[in-house]
Enzyme design. Structure first.
Site, PDB file in Angstrom:
ATOM      1  N   GLY A 146      -7.737   1.671   0.678  1.00  0.00           N
ATOM      2  CA  GLY A 146      -6.930   2.712   0.025  1.00  0.00           C
ATOM      3  C   GLY A 146      -7.239   2.750  -1.461  1.00  0.00           C
ATOM      4  O   GLY A 146      -7.273   1.700  -2.107  1.00  0.00           O
ATOM      5  N   ASP A 177      -6.677  -5.944   0.725  1.00  0.00           N
ATOM      6  CA  ASP A 177      -6.859  -6.989   1.734  1.00  0.00           C
ATOM      7  C   ASP A 177      -8.105  -6.781   2.613  1.00  0.00           C
ATOM      8  O   ASP A 177      -8.926  -7.685   2.780  1.00  0.00           O
ATOM      9  CB  ASP A 177      -5.589  -7.035   2.596  1.00  0.00           C
ATOM     10  CG  ASP A 177      -5.658  -8.160   3.595  1.00  0.00           C
ATOM     11  OD1 ASP A 177      -5.672  -9.315   3.149  1.00  0.00           O
ATOM     12  OD2 ASP A 177      -5.735  -7.883   4.804  1.00  0.00           O
ATOM     13  N   ARG A 221     -12.382   3.157   4.861  1.00  0.00           N
ATOM     14  CA  ARG A 221     -12.054   1.971   5.665  1.00  0.00           C
ATOM     15  C   ARG A 221     -13.166   1.901   6.713  1.00  0.00           C
ATOM     16  O   ARG A 221     -13.423   2.881   7.404  1.00  0.00           O
ATOM     17  CB  ARG A 221     -10.689   2.126   6.327  1.00  0.00           C
ATOM     18  CG  ARG A 221      -9.564   2.333   5.305  1.00  0.00           C
ATOM     19  CD  ARG A 221      -8.206   2.186   5.946  1.00  0.00           C
ATOM     20  NE  ARG A 221      -7.146   2.707   5.089  1.00  0.00           N
ATOM     21  CZ  ARG A 221      -6.582   2.044   4.088  1.00  0.00           C
ATOM     22  NH1 ARG A 221      -6.972   0.816   3.812  1.00  0.00           N
ATOM     23  NH2 ARG A 221      -5.607   2.579   3.378  1.00  0.00           N
ATOM     24  N   CYS A 222     -13.836   0.770   6.809  1.00  0.00           N
ATOM     25  CA  CYS A 222     -15.059   0.688   7.614  1.00  0.00           C
ATOM     26  C   CYS A 222     -14.923  -0.321   8.754  1.00  0.00           C
ATOM     27  O   CYS A 222     -14.856  -1.530   8.532  1.00  0.00           O
ATOM     28  CB  CYS A 222     -16.220   0.304   6.693  1.00  0.00           C
ATOM     29  SG  CYS A 222     -17.784   0.121   7.542  1.00  0.00           S
ATOM     30  N   ARG A 226       2.485  -1.247   2.708  1.00  0.00           N
ATOM     31  CA  ARG A 226       1.984  -1.912   3.922  1.00  0.00           C
ATOM     32  C   ARG A 226       2.975  -2.985   4.365  1.00  0.00           C
ATOM     33  O   ARG A 226       4.133  -2.647   4.576  1.00  0.00           O
ATOM     34  CB  ARG A 226       0.594  -2.505   3.656  1.00  0.00           C
ATOM     35  CG  ARG A 226      -0.217  -2.733   4.932  1.00  0.00           C
ATOM     36  CD  ARG A 226      -1.578  -3.301   4.601  1.00  0.00           C
ATOM     37  NE  ARG A 226      -2.441  -2.330   3.996  1.00  0.00           N
ATOM     38  CZ  ARG A 226      -3.188  -1.477   4.667  1.00  0.00           C
ATOM     39  NH1 ARG A 226      -3.191  -1.499   5.967  1.00  0.00           N
ATOM     40  NH2 ARG A 226      -3.948  -0.604   4.051  1.00  0.00           N
ATOM     41  N   ALA A 265      18.593   1.686  -7.317  1.00  0.00           N
ATOM     42  CA  ALA A 265      18.960   1.983  -5.920  1.00  0.00           C
ATOM     43  C   ALA A 265      20.112   1.093  -5.458  1.00  0.00           C
ATOM     44  O   ALA A 265      20.229  -0.056  -5.886  1.00  0.00           O
ATOM     45  CB  ALA A 265      17.748   1.778  -5.016  1.00  0.00           C
ATOM     46  N   HIS A 292      27.372   9.128  -4.256  1.00  0.00           N
ATOM     47  CA  HIS A 292      26.013   9.252  -3.724  1.00  0.00           C
ATOM     48  C   HIS A 292      25.396   7.852  -3.623  1.00  0.00           C
ATOM     49  O   HIS A 292      25.930   6.889  -4.174  1.00  0.00           O
ATOM     50  CB  HIS A 292      25.162  10.139  -4.644  1.00  0.00           C
ATOM     51  CG  HIS A 292      24.880   9.479  -5.958  1.00  0.00           C
ATOM     52  ND1 HIS A 292      25.725   9.571  -7.026  1.00  0.00           N
ATOM     53  CD2 HIS A 292      23.856   8.686  -6.345  1.00  0.00           C
ATOM     54  CE1 HIS A 292      25.226   8.881  -8.035  1.00  0.00           C
ATOM     55  NE2 HIS A 292      24.098   8.329  -7.649  1.00  0.00           N
ATOM     56  N   ASP A 300      -0.283  -1.780  -3.245  1.00  0.00           N
ATOM     57  CA  ASP A 300       0.668  -2.605  -2.481  1.00  0.00           C
ATOM     58  C   ASP A 300       1.077  -3.904  -3.192  1.00  0.00           C
ATOM     59  O   ASP A 300       2.093  -4.504  -2.836  1.00  0.00           O
ATOM     60  CB  ASP A 300       0.070  -2.956  -1.107  1.00  0.00           C
ATOM     61  CG  ASP A 300      -0.247  -1.723  -0.283  1.00  0.00           C
ATOM     62  OD1 ASP A 300       0.392  -0.682  -0.512  1.00  0.00           O
ATOM     63  OD2 ASP A 300      -1.137  -1.798   0.584  1.00  0.00           O
ATOM     64  N   THR A 355      -5.078  -2.303  -5.348  1.00  0.00           N
ATOM     65  CA  THR A 355      -4.233  -1.699  -4.311  1.00  0.00           C
ATOM     66  C   THR A 355      -2.844  -1.448  -4.892  1.00  0.00           C
ATOM     67  O   THR A 355      -2.359  -2.249  -5.694  1.00  0.00           O
ATOM     68  CB  THR A 355      -4.107  -2.607  -3.065  1.00  0.00           C
ATOM     69  OG1 THR A 355      -3.001  -2.146  -2.268  1.00  0.00           O
ATOM     70  CG2 THR A 355      -3.844  -4.071  -3.402  1.00  0.00           C
ATOM     71  N   ASP A 361      -0.187  -6.785  -2.862  1.00  0.00           N
ATOM     72  CA  ASP A 361      -0.007  -7.785  -1.796  1.00  0.00           C
ATOM     73  C   ASP A 361      -1.160  -8.787  -1.690  1.00  0.00           C
ATOM     74  O   ASP A 361      -1.363  -9.379  -0.638  1.00  0.00           O
ATOM     75  CB  ASP A 361       0.157  -7.058  -0.445  1.00  0.00           C
ATOM     76  CG  ASP A 361      -1.067  -6.215  -0.088  1.00  0.00           C
ATOM     77  OD1 ASP A 361      -1.922  -5.996  -0.964  1.00  0.00           O
ATOM     78  OD2 ASP A 361      -1.160  -5.774   1.073  1.00  0.00           O
TER      79      ASP A 361
HETATM   80  O1  F6P Z   1      -3.003  -0.065   1.133  1.00  0.00           O
HETATM   81  C1  F6P Z   1      -2.631   1.090   0.480  1.00  0.00           C
HETATM   82  C2  F6P Z   1      -1.877   2.008   1.384  1.00  0.00           C
HETATM   83  O2  F6P Z   1      -1.542   3.160   0.653  1.00  0.00           O
HETATM   84  C3  F6P Z   1      -0.635   1.413   2.061  1.00  0.00           C
HETATM   85  O3  F6P Z   1       0.452   1.367   1.173  1.00  0.00           O
HETATM   86  C4  F6P Z   1      -0.458   2.331   3.232  1.00  0.00           C
HETATM   87  O4  F6P Z   1       0.198   1.653   4.285  1.00  0.00           O
HETATM   88  C5  F6P Z   1      -1.867   2.663   3.610  1.00  0.00           C
HETATM   89  O5  F6P Z   1      -2.674   2.420   2.479  1.00  0.00           O
HETATM   90  C6  F6P Z   1      -2.081   4.096   4.069  1.00  0.00           C
HETATM   91  O6  F6P Z   1      -3.396   4.220   4.468  1.00  0.00           O
HETATM   92  P1  F6P Z   1      -4.135   5.589   4.777  1.00  0.00           P
HETATM   93  O7  F6P Z   1      -4.437   6.241   3.483  1.00  0.00           O
HETATM   94  O8  F6P Z   1      -5.352   5.166   5.507  1.00  0.00           O
HETATM   95  O9  F6P Z   1      -3.172   6.408   5.569  1.00  0.00           O
END
Ligand code: F6P
Length: 319
Positions: A11, A103, A72-73, A171, A186, A215, A127, A125, A129
């Site tokens: 991503g 990752d 993504r490969c 993710r 929030a 709200h 994320d 990323t 993560d």
């Molecule tokens: O890893 C980045 C991310 O945006 C995640 O947050 C999400 O789950 C995923 O990629 C979405 O992937 P795609 O763009 O392949 O739908």
């Protein structure tokens, strides 16, 4: 080392361009040639590889996305795919590779490392993560995008006295949900790292209502469940009407924040330094504002940890 390659994979994340720029400029500054590998590991396998000059990375530091494109490969998960990649790298005389991504991209870099090819991972990323770094490139920008959305949704939530459920990406990690929920005030934040109890959520909501709150904003990390699924459960438990907002891919785009640009520049340059020092099989990271690097294979065996103190704080502040 006389020639290196750089690719972005998985991503995209805002700031990847700044990282590519840093790799290219730092390498050329050190008299090393740089080749851009386009479309991630797909381009590595097919040989979509071109030489990059100083000017190739001009005017990109402020742009979201990645000029190298990304993918993504699946094929690179196989031994045959990895071997094809190594052959292309040899064909172009590329002696080391910088992989910018999350990752999945690190898994590819790990595979190349195991095959004895010098590779350095740069965490990119939204994320946040990746183990071994407090922050990844793109997280700060995505966070600000989410906060902007929360602020806007809050206006309409207040006007209509409604409960809004906002689904954010991440993710399997709750960082984006936690940080945006805390910064956006929030009432409830659901993260995959903790099991939520509907009774608690309803209890907190009722207490708020008794104090005059009309709200409510509930942030749901996609790793927990979809916003729509949670809305169904919530309505079943409370009988209350809600609106769901799935922020989706807008979280991945946009101009990178200054923070992401600086982080990306530091990471990219350090990755080149590591390759120059003959240190393949490493990944760069940041801890307490200091650049660090660590063994990519060891790191991938570890778990990214969310800041649970911050999670506790978010509950305390949203009573
Ligand atoms: O890893 C980045 C991310 O945006 C995640 O947050 C999400 O789950 C995923 O990629 C979405 O992937 P795609 O763009 O392949 O739908």
């Amino acid at each position: 080392m006389k020639r290196i390659g750089v690719l972005t994979s998985g991503g995209d994340s805002p700031g990847m361009n700044a990282a590519v720029r840093a790799v290219v400029r730092k390498a050329i500054y050190q008299d090393i040639e740089v080749y851009g590998i386009y479309q991630g590991y797909n381009g590595l396998i097919s040989g979509n590889i071109k030489k990059l000059e100083l000017g190739s990375v001009g005017d990109i530091i402020h742009r979201g996305g990645t000029m190298l494109y990304t993918a993504r490969c699946e094929e690179f998960k196989t031994k045959e795919g990895q071997q094809k990649g190594i052959e292309q790298l040899k064909k172009y005389g590329i002696e080391g590779l910088v992989v910018i991504g999350g990752d999945g991209s690190y898994q590819g870099a790990k595979a190349l490392t195991k095959l004895g090819y010098p590779c350095v991972g740069v965490p990119g990323t939204i994320d946040n993560d990746i183990p071994g770094t407090e922050f990844t490139i793109g997280f700060d920008t995505a966070l600000n995008t989410v906060i902007d959305a929360i602020d806007k949704i809050r206006d309409t939530a207040t006007s209509h006295e409604r409960t809004f459920i906002i689904e954010v990406m991440g993710r399997n990690a709750g960082d984006l949900a936690l940080w945006s929920g805390l910064a956006g005030g929030a009432e409830t934040i659901l993260i995959p790292e903790d099991n939520y109890k509907m009774d608690d959520i309803v209890d907190r909501l009722k207490k708020g209502q008794e104090r005059g709150k009309k709200h409510s904003i509930i942030i749901v990390a996609e790793g927990v469940m979809s916003g729509n699924e949670f809305a169904k459960q919530f309505t079943e438990a409370t009988g209350m009407d809600t609106r769901v907002s799935v922020l989706g891919h807008i979280q991945r785009g946009g101009t990178p924040t200054a923070s992401d640009r600086v982080l990306a520049s530091r990471f990219g340059a350090r990755a080149v330094e590591l390759l120059m020092d003959g240190k393949g099989g490493r990944a760069v990271g940041i801890e307490k504002n200091k650049l660090v690097d660590y063994d990519i294979i060891e790191a991938l065996g570890k778990q990214h940890e969310i800041n649970l103190n911050m999670y506790k704080l978010s509950k305390e502040l949203s009573i």
